[in-house]
Design a protein around this motif. Sequence first.
Motif, PDB file in Angstrom:
ATOM      1  N   ASP A 253       0.864  -1.248  -0.036  1.00  0.00           N
ATOM      2  CA  ASP A 253      -0.058   0.160  -0.015  1.00  0.00           C
ATOM      3  C   ASP A 253       0.850   1.242  -0.100  1.00  0.00           C
ATOM      4  OD1 ASP A 253      -2.300  -1.547  -0.014  1.00  0.00           O
ATOM      5  OD2 ASP A 253      -2.250  -1.782   2.260  1.00  0.00           O
ATOM      6  N   PRO A 254       0.535   2.197  -0.785  1.00  0.00           N
ATOM      7  CA  PRO A 254       1.324   3.514  -0.888  1.00  0.00           C
ATOM      8  C   PRO A 254       1.204   4.201   0.602  1.00  0.00           C
ATOM      9  CG  PRO A 254      -0.607   3.611  -2.085  1.00  0.00           C
ATOM     10  CD  PRO A 254      -0.576   2.250  -1.758  1.00  0.00           C
ATOM     11  N   PRO A 255       2.321   5.056   0.984  1.00  0.00           N
ATOM     12  CA  PRO A 255       2.095   5.722   2.214  1.00  0.00           C
ATOM     13  C   PRO A 255       0.846   6.734   2.166  1.00  0.00           C
ATOM     14  CG  PRO A 255       4.228   5.952   1.191  1.00  0.00           C
ATOM     15  CD  PRO A 255       3.314   5.422  -0.041  1.00  0.00           C
ATOM     16  N   ASN A 256       0.637   6.868   3.708  1.00  0.00           N
ATOM     17  CA  ASN A 256      -0.404   8.031   3.643  1.00  0.00           C
ATOM     18  C   ASN A 256       0.323   9.374   4.188  1.00  0.00           C
ATOM     19  OD1 ASN A 256      -2.635   6.194   3.470  1.00  0.00           O
ATOM     20  ND2 ASN A 256      -1.973   5.283   5.534  1.00  0.00           N
ATOM     21  N   TYR A 257       0.451  10.008   2.970  1.00  0.00           N
ATOM     22  CA  TYR A 257       1.165  11.273   2.954  1.00  0.00           C
ATOM     23  C   TYR A 257       0.095  12.233   3.811  1.00  0.00           C
ATOM     24  CZ  TYR A 257       4.936   9.825   0.195  1.00  0.00           C
ATOM     25  OH  TYR A 257       5.906   9.027  -0.391  1.00  0.00           O
ATOM     26  N   GLN A 258       0.532  13.111   4.719  1.00  0.00           N
ATOM     27  CA  GLN A 258      -0.242  14.367   5.438  1.00  0.00           C
ATOM     28  C   GLN A 258       0.298  15.449   5.323  1.00  0.00           C
ATOM     29  OE1 GLN A 258      -3.130  13.201   7.148  1.00  0.00           O
ATOM     30  NE2 GLN A 258      -2.489  11.314   6.322  1.00  0.00           N
ATOM     31  N   ARG A 259      -0.295  16.303   5.454  1.00  0.00           N
ATOM     32  CA  ARG A 259       0.246  17.680   5.337  1.00  0.00           C
ATOM     33  C   ARG A 259       1.055  18.029   6.265  1.00  0.00           C
ATOM     34  NH1 ARG A 259      -1.091  21.672   1.651  1.00  0.00           N
ATOM     35  NH2 ARG A 259      -2.639  21.182  -0.026  1.00  0.00           N
ATOM     36  N   GLY A 260       2.120  18.350   6.483  1.00  0.00           N
ATOM     37  CA  GLY A 260       3.102  18.713   7.578  1.00  0.00           C
ATOM     38  C   GLY A 260       3.955  17.519   7.940  1.00  0.00           C
ATOM     39  N   GLN A 463       3.491  22.920   5.473  1.00  0.00           N
ATOM     40  CA  GLN A 463       2.090  22.851   5.249  1.00  0.00           C
ATOM     41  C   GLN A 463       1.334  22.090   6.318  1.00  0.00           C
ATOM     42  OE1 GLN A 463       2.735  20.695   1.673  1.00  0.00           O
ATOM     43  NE2 GLN A 463       2.331  22.500   0.241  1.00  0.00           N
ATOM     44  N   GLY A 464       0.381  22.759   7.026  1.00  0.00           N
ATOM     45  CA  GLY A 464      -0.204  21.859   8.391  1.00  0.00           C
ATOM     46  C   GLY A 464      -0.947  20.646   7.951  1.00  0.00           C
ATOM     47  N   THR A 465      -0.732  19.877   8.925  1.00  0.00           N
ATOM     48  CA  THR A 465      -1.595  18.661   8.725  1.00  0.00           C
ATOM     49  C   THR A 465      -2.893  18.687   9.139  1.00  0.00           C
ATOM     50  OG1 THR A 465       0.540  17.694   9.320  1.00  0.00           O
ATOM     51  CG2 THR A 465      -1.295  16.248   9.561  1.00  0.00           C
ATOM     52  N   LEU A 466      -3.168  19.578  10.029  1.00  0.00           N
ATOM     53  CA  LEU A 466      -4.515  19.587  10.476  1.00  0.00           C
ATOM     54  C   LEU A 466      -5.500  20.557  10.160  1.00  0.00           C
ATOM     55  CD1 LEU A 466      -3.571  18.508  14.218  1.00  0.00           C
ATOM     56  CD2 LEU A 466      -4.610  17.172  12.545  1.00  0.00           C
ATOM     57  N   GLU A 468      -5.958  23.713   6.597  1.00  0.00           N
ATOM     58  CA  GLU A 468      -5.325  24.406   5.547  1.00  0.00           C
ATOM     59  C   GLU A 468      -4.593  25.685   5.697  1.00  0.00           C
ATOM     60  OE1 GLU A 468      -5.469  23.068   2.675  1.00  0.00           O
ATOM     61  OE2 GLU A 468      -6.622  21.222   3.190  1.00  0.00           O
ATOM     62  N   ALA A 469      -5.011  26.375   6.816  1.00  0.00           N
ATOM     63  CA  ALA A 469      -4.411  27.659   7.397  1.00  0.00           C
ATOM     64  C   ALA A 469      -3.390  27.322   8.303  1.00  0.00           C
ATOM     65  CB  ALA A 469      -5.653  28.598   7.821  1.00  0.00           C
ATOM     66  N   THR A 470      -2.133  27.878   8.205  1.00  0.00           N
ATOM     67  CA  THR A 470      -1.104  27.507   9.255  1.00  0.00           C
ATOM     68  C   THR A 470      -0.475  28.647   9.669  1.00  0.00           C
ATOM     69  OG1 THR A 470       0.478  27.337   7.266  1.00  0.00           O
ATOM     70  CG2 THR A 470      -0.531  25.362   8.132  1.00  0.00           C
ATOM     71  N   ALA A 471      -1.109  29.473  10.585  1.00  0.00           N
ATOM     72  CA  ALA A 471      -0.616  30.503  11.137  1.00  0.00           C
ATOM     73  C   ALA A 471       0.730  30.416  11.882  1.00  0.00           C
ATOM     74  CB  ALA A 471      -1.325  31.429  12.061  1.00  0.00           C
ATOM     75  N   PHE A 472       0.584  29.434  12.621  1.00  0.00           N
ATOM     76  CA  PHE A 472       1.862  28.895  13.599  1.00  0.00           C
ATOM     77  C   PHE A 472       2.069  27.378  13.215  1.00  0.00           C
ATOM     78  CE2 PHE A 472       2.359  32.152  16.278  1.00  0.00           C
ATOM     79  CZ  PHE A 472       1.325  32.689  16.836  1.00  0.00           C
ATOM     80  N   SER A 473       3.040  27.402  11.967  1.00  0.00           N
ATOM     81  CA  SER A 473       3.487  26.039  11.722  1.00  0.00           C
ATOM     82  C   SER A 473       4.913  25.662  11.975  1.00  0.00           C
ATOM     83  CB  SER A 473       3.379  26.312   9.870  1.00  0.00           C
ATOM     84  OG  SER A 473       3.734  25.316   9.241  1.00  0.00           O
TER      85      SER A 473
END
Length: 834
Positions: A253-260, A463-466, A468-473
């Motif tokens: 199975d391909p990896p589950n890429y997450q933002r962040g 790029q935030g994982t949780l 779409e907006a990442t003020a503190f990232s």
Amino acid sequence: MDIKCLHFLSLTLSLFFVSRAAFTPEDNYLINCGSSTSNVAIDNRNFFGDSSKNGKNYLSEGKSTSLTNPNPTFNSSELYMTARVFTSASSYVFNLKKTGTHFVRLHFSPFSSQNYDLHNANFGVSANGFTLLSDFVTKFTVIKEFILMVDKLELKILFMPVNDSGFAFVNGIEVFSAPKDFLIDAGGIPLISPTGTQEFKKNISLQILETVYRINVGGSKLTPFNDTLWRSWVPDEDFLVLKSAAKFARTSDPPNYQRGGATREIAPDNVYMTAQQMNVENGTSNFMFNVTWDFPVRSSVDNMHLVRLHFCDIVSASLNTLYFNVYVNGITAYKDLDLSVLAFHVLASPYYIDFVAINADNSNSIRISIGPSEMSNSLRKNAILNGVEIMKIVNSTTFPRKSKKISLWILVVSVVGGIFALSVAIFTVLAILKCKKREPKPKPRHMESSGWTPLRVYGVSTQGTLSEATAFSPGANGYYALKIPFIDIQLATNNFDKDMIIGSGGFGTVYKGVFRDNAKVAVKRGIPGSRQGLPEFQTEIAVLSKIRHRHLVSLVGYCEEQSEMILVYEYMEKGTLRSHLYGSAVTPLSWKQRLEICIGAARGIHYLHTGSTRGIIHRDIKSTNILLDENYVAKVADFGLSRSGPCLNETHVSTALKGSFGYIDPEYFRRQQLTDKSDVYSFGVVLCEVLCARSAVDPLLDREQVNLAEWAVEWLRKGMIEKIVDPHLRGQIKPSSLRKFVETAEKCLAEYGVDRPTMGDVLWNLENALQLQVNEGPQKLHEETIVASDDLTRPSVIPGDTSSSPKVREDGDVGASDITTSQVFSQLINREGR
């Protein structure tokens, strides 16, 4: 053909067909040195000859000649058929489209011709004046890869023979821009030295890195064709110290890429789809052993290497079951590593961590080990590793310049500059000493180490994982951008003076603090030296560093020095919603104020649920976790129990029961299946608190009244809700507004999640209740106005209607507040157990 061969063939085919998202660098120069061919395809890329019409534009100063290999081997790459030979200092100059981190690969494949034997070449190479290679001699084909920061729109690669009678050569050159955040300026990448772990203060992206090893742990060799950055990865078997201690792990199975987390540019799919794990079948009865790799490196005086370790949990059946330790050169680099937390509560989600290693006593190897953690279940002890990269931090010195005039000017400028710098330094020291005399000196504090692992979340993208907006990232500066020195927190709280306490809870004590710039903050201090609450501490930082919204409390920073777990929040002047509902020292809130507070909280929760692909489930919504600023604007707080929502093909997240008594979703309680509707139920209890001004659970009342939700629903069904409404509200509420409000609360408290509205529906109805209240004046509450209604929910999306959803600004900050941390700060009070 046996089963193992079939499995391997299946895996190979599946890896071959795994899609690769193409990376297109903004700067991309591929030079076939010494060749007159305009276009040569190598690894699906087009190299052009530097003797061709276009290639001549890049050759600059110096004397050089092209050379053709008279005796090429059958399988030689076309790149190595020719070479560019330099008989004096000569250079290639590349005009770049953007500054930033770039890859530079130099290909060397020596051969003998009538005039030159490239095996005898001895030379140096620099890039924009910084040394890449010195006294370089090679007898074999080799690729030298460097990663460096280019701070101007020109890159000059200079080849310089060691002496006048010598010469230099190169067969191929690659120059291309690196992906965004390939190197993170965390400023706190741990330095693994013989004496232990300490902070590495230098900005890693400003260093020149030379790739030494790139290892596909547990997998086969990967060629540039299989990598989005055209890299080669070699198997790890030759580096394993004890092969019987390790066991292959693979997945199709391909990896589950997450933002962040890691991306395909950090490492290709194939690296994260294979791993080595502990071979517990060959281990001792208690499985207490390590899997170890030794990587030979050249010893030098300034011997530092960037070590990048790649992880992807492809061995666990469920989350939070794999804990292990990581060691670099025998030093504990990461203790009790939990990929479930770091990889955003998703199995098989790629992640990487960077360390900087200094070898002990000029050792000639870097040793990487993984082993079981004491936190692991005795029957499930395991450890994994998917990939290793080792990059030498090059001692960046410039080549000596021949001009005596320039040297004289350098000397003069250095002397004058040195005198000026010394004067500034003396003045600065005197100013600091003067200021320190005015500051209250905190009492000395000594604390033995508790042994818990400091939060280390290195090497993640902006790029935030949780959200779409990442003020503190955790992007350009990592989580270390939020790190606050312990001494600053001591001063802000007057060394944790008891008079500064504003609350307490299961995690610890909350203090009011004032920083030197007079900014007020709330300091939530875990029990010093205790491991309890560490997962919540890490989750709180992971969530709040990635999201920002007007109705979510802001994290100012954190501290983990001296075995402390401290969270610092914006200060909320008016405290908790609960204190304004049935506290004794406050003026009761009006009905309009209560509606506005509920709407604000609903907006915050709605954003959590919908602000990213999977959303975030808060899991501890209650009136003490809804805070009010000086203008009574509500903000949701305390994300220590938060979890990522289910995947698109899932209906729930299976997890252990956590929350606060009186607020827990009964369906979640029975099945331990968490959904966003669990937050909806908890918010329904809060709505009842707002209406009735009593606690969610009151054991001093009669049995049928102990649980607020059950008691309120019973009176609602009787059509006698006015009997339990807060007496302070009598005569204030418009009947239509009340009807809409109680309908919303009743639907939120439905026994089954499928029957509850979404937070978007809840928000829409509360806004409607406010409109009904504001548009018509207050009226006397009558029993006949309370009627049952099923007309609660609405379509989650109404074309053209944006009133009930977070506003998306052009900068991508969804509903972000313009409030800065120097203006408004908050507290996080948790008086109840979980």
